[in-house]
Design a protein around this motif. Structure first.
Motif, PDB file in Angstrom:
ATOM      1  N   GLU A   1       0.812  -1.216   0.000  1.00 49.31           N
ATOM      2  CA  GLU A   1       0.000   0.000   0.000  1.00 49.31           C
ATOM      3  C   GLU A   1       0.847   1.268   0.000  1.00 49.31           C
ATOM      4  O   GLU A   1       0.516   2.252  -0.648  1.00 49.31           O
ATOM      5  N   LEU A   2       1.953   1.228   0.753  1.00 44.53           N
ATOM      6  CA  LEU A   2       2.699   2.450   1.015  1.00 44.53           C
ATOM      7  C   LEU A   2       3.746   2.774  -0.048  1.00 44.53           C
ATOM      8  O   LEU A   2       3.985   3.947  -0.353  1.00 44.53           O
ATOM      9  N   THR A   3       4.367   1.757  -0.629  1.00 47.45           N
ATOM     10  CA  THR A   3       5.475   1.994  -1.559  1.00 47.45           C
ATOM     11  C   THR A   3       5.107   2.915  -2.720  1.00 47.45           C
ATOM     12  O   THR A   3       5.871   3.836  -3.042  1.00 47.45           O
ATOM     13  N   PRO A   4       3.952   2.728  -3.387  1.00 44.88           N
ATOM     14  CA  PRO A   4       3.628   3.638  -4.501  1.00 44.88           C
ATOM     15  C   PRO A   4       3.468   5.094  -4.056  1.00 44.88           C
ATOM     16  O   PRO A   4       3.723   6.005  -4.840  1.00 44.88           O
ATOM     17  N   LEU A   5       3.065   5.304  -2.800  1.00 43.35           N
ATOM     18  CA  LEU A   5       2.845   6.663  -2.313  1.00 43.35           C
ATOM     19  C   LEU A   5       4.123   7.282  -1.753  1.00 43.35           C
ATOM     20  O   LEU A   5       4.400   8.463  -1.971  1.00 43.35           O
ATOM     21  N   ALA A   6       4.896   6.482  -1.033  1.00 43.63           N
ATOM     22  CA  ALA A   6       6.064   7.019  -0.327  1.00 43.63           C
ATOM     23  C   ALA A   6       7.315   7.055  -1.185  1.00 43.63           C
ATOM     24  O   ALA A   6       8.195   7.886  -0.966  1.00 43.63           O
ATOM     25  N   GLY A   7       7.413   6.135  -2.139  1.00 37.86           N
ATOM     26  CA  GLY A   7       8.554   6.140  -3.048  1.00 37.86           C
ATOM     27  C   GLY A   7       9.864   5.719  -2.412  1.00 37.86           C
ATOM     28  O   GLY A   7       9.891   5.029  -1.388  1.00 37.86           O
ATOM     29  N   PRO A   8      10.972   6.153  -2.983  1.00 40.35           N
ATOM     30  CA  PRO A   8      12.291   5.669  -2.558  1.00 40.35           C
ATOM     31  C   PRO A   8      12.674   6.059  -1.141  1.00 40.35           C
ATOM     32  O   PRO A   8      13.473   5.380  -0.512  1.00 40.35           O
ATOM     33  N   ASP A   9      12.126   7.166  -0.605  1.00 39.04           N
ATOM     34  CA  ASP A   9      12.431   7.524   0.780  1.00 39.04           C
ATOM     35  C   ASP A   9      12.067   6.393   1.730  1.00 39.04           C
ATOM     36  O   ASP A   9      12.721   6.192   2.754  1.00 39.04           O
ATOM     37  N   PHE A  10      11.007   5.677   1.396  1.00 40.53           N
ATOM     38  CA  PHE A  10      10.562   4.565   2.228  1.00 40.53           C
ATOM     39  C   PHE A  10      11.308   3.274   1.901  1.00 40.53           C
ATOM     40  O   PHE A  10      11.875   2.627   2.777  1.00 40.53           O
ATOM     41  N   THR A  11      11.319   2.883   0.636  1.00 39.54           N
ATOM     42  CA  THR A  11      11.899   1.591   0.266  1.00 39.54           C
ATOM     43  C   THR A  11      13.395   1.536   0.545  1.00 39.54           C
ATOM     44  O   THR A  11      13.926   0.500   0.960  1.00 39.54           O
ATOM     45  N   ARG A  12      14.097   2.642   0.336  1.00 37.30           N
ATOM     46  CA  ARG A  12      15.541   2.647   0.603  1.00 37.30           C
ATOM     47  C   ARG A  12      15.819   2.389   2.084  1.00 37.30           C
ATOM     48  O   ARG A  12      16.699   1.607   2.421  1.00 37.30           O
ATOM     49  N   ARG A  13      15.056   3.027   2.942  1.00 34.89           N
ATOM     50  CA  ARG A  13      15.257   2.832   4.375  1.00 34.89           C
ATOM     51  C   ARG A  13      14.855   1.427   4.811  1.00 34.89           C
ATOM     52  O   ARG A  13      15.501   0.817   5.661  1.00 34.89           O
ATOM     53  N   LEU A  14      13.778   0.918   4.252  1.00 36.30           N
ATOM     54  CA  LEU A  14      13.305  -0.407   4.637  1.00 36.30           C
ATOM     55  C   LEU A  14      14.339  -1.471   4.329  1.00 36.30           C
ATOM     56  O   LEU A  14      14.502  -2.435   5.085  1.00 36.30           O
ATOM     57  N   ASN A  15      15.063  -1.318   3.246  1.00 37.61           N
ATOM     58  CA  ASN A  15      15.996  -2.354   2.802  1.00 37.61           C
ATOM     59  C   ASN A  15      17.423  -2.149   3.306  1.00 37.61           C
ATOM     60  O   ASN A  15      18.293  -2.962   3.033  1.00 37.61           O
ATOM     61  N   ARG A  16      17.678  -1.052   4.039  1.00 38.11           N
ATOM     62  CA  ARG A  16      19.030  -0.812   4.533  1.00 38.11           C
ATOM     63  C   ARG A  16      19.357  -1.609   5.787  1.00 38.11           C
ATOM     64  O   ARG A  16      20.500  -1.948   6.038  1.00 38.11           O
ATOM     65  N   HIS A  17      18.346  -1.871   6.620  1.00 34.32           N
ATOM     66  CA  HIS A  17      18.539  -2.616   7.872  1.00 34.32           C
ATOM     67  C   HIS A  17      19.580  -1.955   8.778  1.00 34.32           C
ATOM     68  O   HIS A  17      20.402  -2.630   9.392  1.00 34.32           O
ATOM     69  N   VAL A  18      19.548  -0.640   8.861  1.00 31.22           N
ATOM     70  CA  VAL A  18      20.475   0.055   9.751  1.00 31.22           C
ATOM     71  C   VAL A  18      19.808   0.212  11.116  1.00 31.22           C
ATOM     72  O   VAL A  18      18.735   0.812  11.230  1.00 31.22           O
ATOM     73  N   VAL A  19      20.431  -0.360  12.164  1.00 33.69           N
ATOM     74  CA  VAL A  19      19.869  -0.263  13.505  1.00 33.69           C
ATOM     75  C   VAL A  19      19.956   1.192  13.969  1.00 33.69           C
ATOM     76  O   VAL A  19      21.045   1.763  14.033  1.00 33.69           O
ATOM     77  N   PRO A  20      18.812   1.830  14.269  1.00 33.99           N
ATOM     78  CA  PRO A  20      18.834   3.273  14.568  1.00 33.99           C
ATOM     79  C   PRO A  20      19.289   3.573  15.984  1.00 33.99           C
ATOM     80  O   PRO A  20      19.186   2.737  16.884  1.00 33.99           O
ATOM     81  N   HIS A  21      19.795   4.781  16.154  1.00 34.17           N
ATOM     82  CA  HIS A  21      20.091   5.305  17.493  1.00 34.17           C
ATOM     83  C   HIS A  21      18.864   6.060  17.974  1.00 34.17           C
ATOM     84  O   HIS A  21      18.414   7.008  17.335  1.00 34.17           O
ATOM     85  N   ARG A  22      18.304   5.619  19.085  1.00 35.68           N
ATOM     86  CA  ARG A  22      17.045   6.188  19.564  1.00 35.68           C
ATOM     87  C   ARG A  22      17.329   7.273  20.596  1.00 35.68           C
ATOM     88  O   ARG A  22      17.581   6.987  21.765  1.00 35.68           O
ATOM     89  N   GLY A  23      17.306   8.516  20.135  1.00 40.54           N
ATOM     90  CA  GLY A  23      17.597   9.633  21.017  1.00 40.54           C
ATOM     91  C   GLY A  23      16.344  10.386  21.406  1.00 40.54           C
ATOM     92  O   GLY A  23      15.222   9.876  21.340  1.00 40.54           O
TER      93      GLY A  23
END
Length: 278
Positions: free
Chosen positions: A199-221
């Motif tokens: 549902e989201l990929t067509p609307l959000a575009g690469p900003d979403f898919t690039r982050r989803l596939n990076r698997h970078v563990v975030p720093h939660r500040g």
């Protein structure tokens, strides 16, 4: 076809410089980061076997191989936990396709009662896909005028990636987007995640898919929010897991006295009340 485990290993290998692991830099190469042969040698597995894992042709590496890869990439504890989780869901993928379905939006009465006790504090109940299922009046107050709660079924994930107001409201939008995309991997099932991304990929575009596939563990500040009325809010978060429901209770606390004062003022202006969103 790749797998979550293979995607993560490739992403970490590409982002790891040989010098960081005490390996010599062998000069220019076609892709950045660590060579597949170097990683295989450090993990004491064959290059061919590592290629099969990365390409999704081997979906069930042993726990020993997963640990060896974590050691070889020098992963920190959070990254190791994510690697083990991806190995589990990759190995558990079934060959029979199950149609993706949205998760339940039901919130137990006892959880709603807990939210009521937290008033006038700032708290929400969410599921793993970022849907906001219930919230306190305090949360409604700090998000008033931002558009986050304007829809019948509000979603933090959709708001972040599809509403331009989110980039103003979240002062550190990039960091929050990274965190939200990473947390989607903890969805109750791959079917739920597939439903959302379809549902989201067509609307959000690469900003979403690039982050989803990076698997970078975030720093939660600290969460920094720019409220439309002017004040910057600095909030720290405490998250309580609700395992039976695959939901979370998230409580936001002012990080300083200025934020506490601003939150009190916003709450008095909004007079928000608790409501469950189903």
């Amino acid at each position: 076809m790749g797998t979550p485990l293979g995607d993560f290993l490739r992403a970490r290998r590409d982002s790891t410089q040989p010098e960081a692991l005490g390996l010599p830099n062998r000069g220019r190469r076609r892709s950045p980061g660590l060579r597949r042969g170097d990683l295989a040698a450090r993990a004491d597995i064959s290059v061919e076997y590592l290629a099969r894992i990365e390409q999704g042709r081997d979906r069930n590496p042993s726990p020993g191989v997963v640990r060896a890869l974590a050691d070889a990439l020098d992963l920190d504890p959070s990254e190791r936990t994510h690697l083990r989780y991806l190995a589990k869901i990759t190995g558990g993928e079934c060959s029979v396709h199950i149609p993706p379905v949205p998760p339940s939006r039901h919130v137990r009465p006892s959880v709603l009662g807990t939210l009521q006790l937290l008033e006038p504090g700032i708290a929400i109940v969410t599921n793993r896909l970022g849907d906001i299922l219930a919230h306190t009046g305090g949360f409604a107050a700090i998000t008033s005028g931002t558009g986050l709660l304007d829809t019948a079924s509000p979603s933090l994930t959709r708001y972040l990636f599809t509403d331009p107001r989110a980039r103003t409201f979240f002062a550190d939008w990039d960091a929050v987007a990274d965190e939200q995309a990473f947390d989607l991997w903890l969805a109750p099932s791959l079917e739920n995640l597939e439903w959302l991304t379809a549902e989201l990929t067509p609307l959000a575009g690469p900003d979403f898919t690039r982050r989803l596939n990076r698997h970078v563990v975030p720093h939660r500040g600290v969460h920094r929010l720019h409220h439309p009325t002017g004040p910057e809010l600095r909030l720290v978060r405490e998250t309580l897991e609700l395992p039976p429901d695959a939901q979370q209770l998230v409580v936001y606390l002012p990080a300083d006295t200025e934020t506490a004062t601003a939150v009190t003022r916003l709450h008095h202006q909004a007079h928000g009340r608790l409501r469950s969103i189903s």
